[in-house]
Design an enzyme around this catalytic site. Structure first.
Site, short mmCIF file in Angstrom:
data_model
loop_
_atom_site.label_atom_id
_atom_site.label_comp_id
_atom_site.label_asym_id
_atom_site.label_seq_id
_atom_site.Cartn_x
_atom_site.Cartn_y
_atom_site.Cartn_z
N HIS A 295 40.44 33.57 40.83
CA HIS A 295 41.65 33.77 40.03
C HIS A 295 41.56 33.02 38.71
CE1 HIS A 295 45.11 35.59 42.44
NE2 HIS A 295 44.03 35.77 43.20
N THR B 184 39.47 45.85 42.29
CA THR B 184 40.00 46.33 41.01
C THR B 184 40.92 45.31 40.35
OG1 THR B 184 41.79 47.48 42.17
CG2 THR B 184 39.80 48.75 41.65
N GLU C 143 43.99 42.24 39.57
CA GLU C 143 45.42 42.17 39.28
C GLU C 143 45.62 41.84 37.81
OE1 GLU C 143 44.16 39.62 41.40
OE2 GLU C 143 44.26 40.80 43.25
#
Length: 324
Positions: free
Chosen positions: A38, A104, A106
């Site tokens: 992230h 894919t 966020e």
């Protein structure tokens, strides 16, 4: 072979604590590791987000467990050629214990560069081309690629492992599961959905590894554990594609504030009941997954590893052995 792994949550912890949890995972008897990739945490309360590739370098020296990114998005924030180089180095440093899990992504993480956030169908198309680019680079040749979404000009990766890292593809919807079956070396999902496993298998995934992941909150009081989940991971209760399209932690927190407590309680197994934790893990095996990865929400990490190492993992393995 059935394996049980621990899911390192980069959104919750800094790099030193992630390395410590990896060591505890191995000591507790887990077989493998997931680690999230992230740029932002989902909410400010989670509060962390170290660069995953640096952490993987540390993990390569701290543990002998296999490591999978769950998952990397090689399409917008980072060009697939750069992800290919990072994955090659990770595979080399881990002695072949690295799997590149991709998806894919966020908007929360990918729009930080100001790039547009396409609809799901185009994001899947981008992912397919990105995987093609990475595999071409792992062959060790000079690559020039002019595709619909990516340009690579005379690029060659010089530092390569003996064997390219496997690419496991995340698929949380039917079309994505079919894409995973068609282009992936394995499958990743965060729900025990037998119908998605079936689609993966029918699209070319039969016989390939399937990894599933879930979150729990172990603690002596189930109500307190639910409150911990509600404080730290309320986004787990967001419906549909919402988590993929909201672009900031502030948006995530605003939307998550509307999630009722009962939805939070049903999104993660909470409390000290061994049978509840075993059942949550077993659901993935029953759906057709080979590997199950679990993450502990909240600060009781040492207590969790003690609980799983002494009670949950032995019971799961006993049941597998007794079932033949």
């Amino acid at each position: 072979m059935t394996r049980f792994g621990y899911f390192l949550a980069s959104e919750d912890w800094g790099p030193d604590e992630l390395l410590r949890q990896a060591r505890l995972s191995e000591e507790a008897g887990f077989d493998a590791l997931w680690i999230s990739d992230h740029f932002h945490p989902w909410t400010d309360e989670q509060g962390q987000s170290p660069f995953v590739w640096s952490v993987i370098g540390g993990l390569s020296r701290e543990t002998s467990l296999p490591i999978t990114t769950a998952v990397t998005c090689p399409t917008v924030r980072i060009h697939p050629a750069v992800v290919a180089q990072a994955a090659a180095t990770s595979a080399l440093m881990t002695g072949g214990r690295f799997v590149l899990g991709v998806g894919t992504g966020e908007a929360l993480n990918e729009q930080v560069t100001g790039a547009a956030w396409p609809l799901a169908a185009e994001r899947m198309e981008m992912l397919e081309e990105a995987v093609e680019v990475m595999r071409a680079l792992w062959a060790g040749d000079v690559v020039t690629h002019h595709g619909r979404h990516y340009v690579v000009e005379h690029a060659r990766i010089y530092t390569l492992p003996e064997t390219p890292p496997p690419v496991y593809v995340s698929g949380l919807a039917p079309a994505a599961a079919e894409l995973a079956g068609r282009i992936g070396d394995g499958y990743i999902a965060t729900m025990p959905a037998a119908d998605l496993v079936k689609r993966f298998n029918e699209a070319g995934g039969e016989g390939k590894p399937k990894q599933g992941g879930l979150k729990v909150c172990y603690g002596p009081d189930a109500d307190d554990a639910v409150a911990t989940v509600q404080r730290l991971w309320p986004n787990m209760g967001l419906p549909g594609e919402l988590a993929q399209v909201l672009r900031t932690p502030e948006h995530m927190m605003q939307a998550s504030s509307l999630v009722p407590k009962d939805a939070i309680a049903s999104s993660a197994t909470c409390g000290p009941d061994v049978e509840a934790h075993v059942t949550a893990m077993q659901a993935y095996l029953d759906a057709g997954f080979d590997e199950v990865y679990v993450n502990q929400i909240g600060p009781a990490q040492d207590e969790f590893f003690n609980f799983y190492g002494k009670e949950v993992l032995p019971e799961l393995r006993r049941r597998i052995q007794s079932s033949g």
